[in-house]
Write a protein that holds these residues in place. Structure first.
Motif, mmCIF file in Angstrom:
data_model
loop_
_atom_site.group_PDB
_atom_site.id
_atom_site.type_symbol
_atom_site.label_atom_id
_atom_site.label_comp_id
_atom_site.label_asym_id
_atom_site.label_seq_id
_atom_site.Cartn_x
_atom_site.Cartn_y
_atom_site.Cartn_z
ATOM 1 N N ARG A 45 0.837 -1.215 0.000
ATOM 2 C CA ARG A 45 0.000 0.000 0.000
ATOM 3 C C ARG A 45 0.867 1.258 0.000
ATOM 4 O O ARG A 45 0.561 2.224 -0.700
ATOM 5 C CB ARG A 45 -0.930 -0.022 1.207
ATOM 6 C CG ARG A 45 -1.790 1.199 1.344
ATOM 7 C CD ARG A 45 -2.998 1.162 0.424
ATOM 8 N NE ARG A 45 -3.820 2.322 0.712
ATOM 9 C CZ ARG A 45 -4.302 3.123 -0.206
ATOM 10 N NH1 ARG A 45 -4.090 2.875 -1.475
ATOM 11 N NH2 ARG A 45 -5.023 4.158 0.114
ATOM 12 N N VAL A 49 0.600 4.139 -2.787
ATOM 13 C CA VAL A 49 0.221 5.506 -2.420
ATOM 14 C C VAL A 49 1.296 6.495 -2.839
ATOM 15 O O VAL A 49 1.002 7.528 -3.440
ATOM 16 C CB VAL A 49 -0.070 5.604 -0.904
ATOM 17 C CG1 VAL A 49 -0.141 7.051 -0.444
ATOM 18 C CG2 VAL A 49 -1.366 4.883 -0.576
ATOM 19 N N MET A 53 1.320 9.864 -5.659
ATOM 20 C CA MET A 53 1.434 11.202 -5.076
ATOM 21 C C MET A 53 2.121 12.169 -6.036
ATOM 22 O O MET A 53 2.988 11.765 -6.816
ATOM 23 C CB MET A 53 2.259 11.170 -3.790
ATOM 24 C CG MET A 53 1.607 10.551 -2.615
ATOM 25 S SD MET A 53 2.754 10.598 -1.203
ATOM 26 C CE MET A 53 1.622 10.349 0.131
ATOM 27 N N GLU A 57 3.136 16.344 -2.595
ATOM 28 C CA GLU A 57 2.639 15.409 -1.580
ATOM 29 C C GLU A 57 3.769 14.521 -1.060
ATOM 30 O O GLU A 57 3.820 14.197 0.130
ATOM 31 C CB GLU A 57 1.518 14.549 -2.155
ATOM 32 C CG GLU A 57 0.244 15.321 -2.416
ATOM 33 C CD GLU A 57 -0.778 14.527 -3.211
ATOM 34 O OE1 GLU A 57 -1.979 14.717 -2.954
ATOM 35 O OE2 GLU A 57 -0.385 13.726 -4.087
ATOM 36 N N LEU A 79 -1.873 6.311 5.062
ATOM 37 C CA LEU A 79 -2.433 5.347 4.113
ATOM 38 C C LEU A 79 -3.945 5.177 4.235
ATOM 39 O O LEU A 79 -4.528 4.343 3.563
ATOM 40 C CB LEU A 79 -1.753 3.990 4.290
ATOM 41 C CG LEU A 79 -0.228 3.971 4.107
ATOM 42 C CD1 LEU A 79 0.304 2.574 4.290
ATOM 43 C CD2 LEU A 79 0.170 4.534 2.761
#
Length: 84
Positions: A45, A49, A53, A57, A79
């Motif tokens: 994850r 993620v 981004m 970010e 997350l």
């Protein structure tokens, strides 16, 4: 990345430096298999993620990890919620 067993809440927590990634209440506290699964899902994850981004970010995440995040970045799990 660190996996912490919070004795007060009985949750497994994933941390990347000073950034809390997410947490989950284990079904079988003390289960090595459950910790390994949590670690594996967290890594997958995290990669997904971070890949999605923007550069801005990613810099915000880096500031959370290093513990230098400004006050305008709201605290929270990076997350989101652990998949249930």
């Amino acid at each position: 990345m660190s996996i912490v067993s919070n004795l007060a809440t009985r949750e497994l927590e994933a941390w990347l430096g000073s950034a809390r990634l997410w947490s989950v209440a284990p079904e079988e506290p003390g289960s090595a298999d459950e910790v390994a699964e949590f670690f594996t899902v967290t890594l997958i994850r995290l990669f997904a993620v971070v890949d999605g981004m923007s550069a801005h970010e990613q810099m915000e995440l880096l500031s959370r990890v290093s513990g230098t995040a400004s006050d305008d970045i709201p605290p929270g799990d990076v997350l989101g919620a652990f998949p249930g």
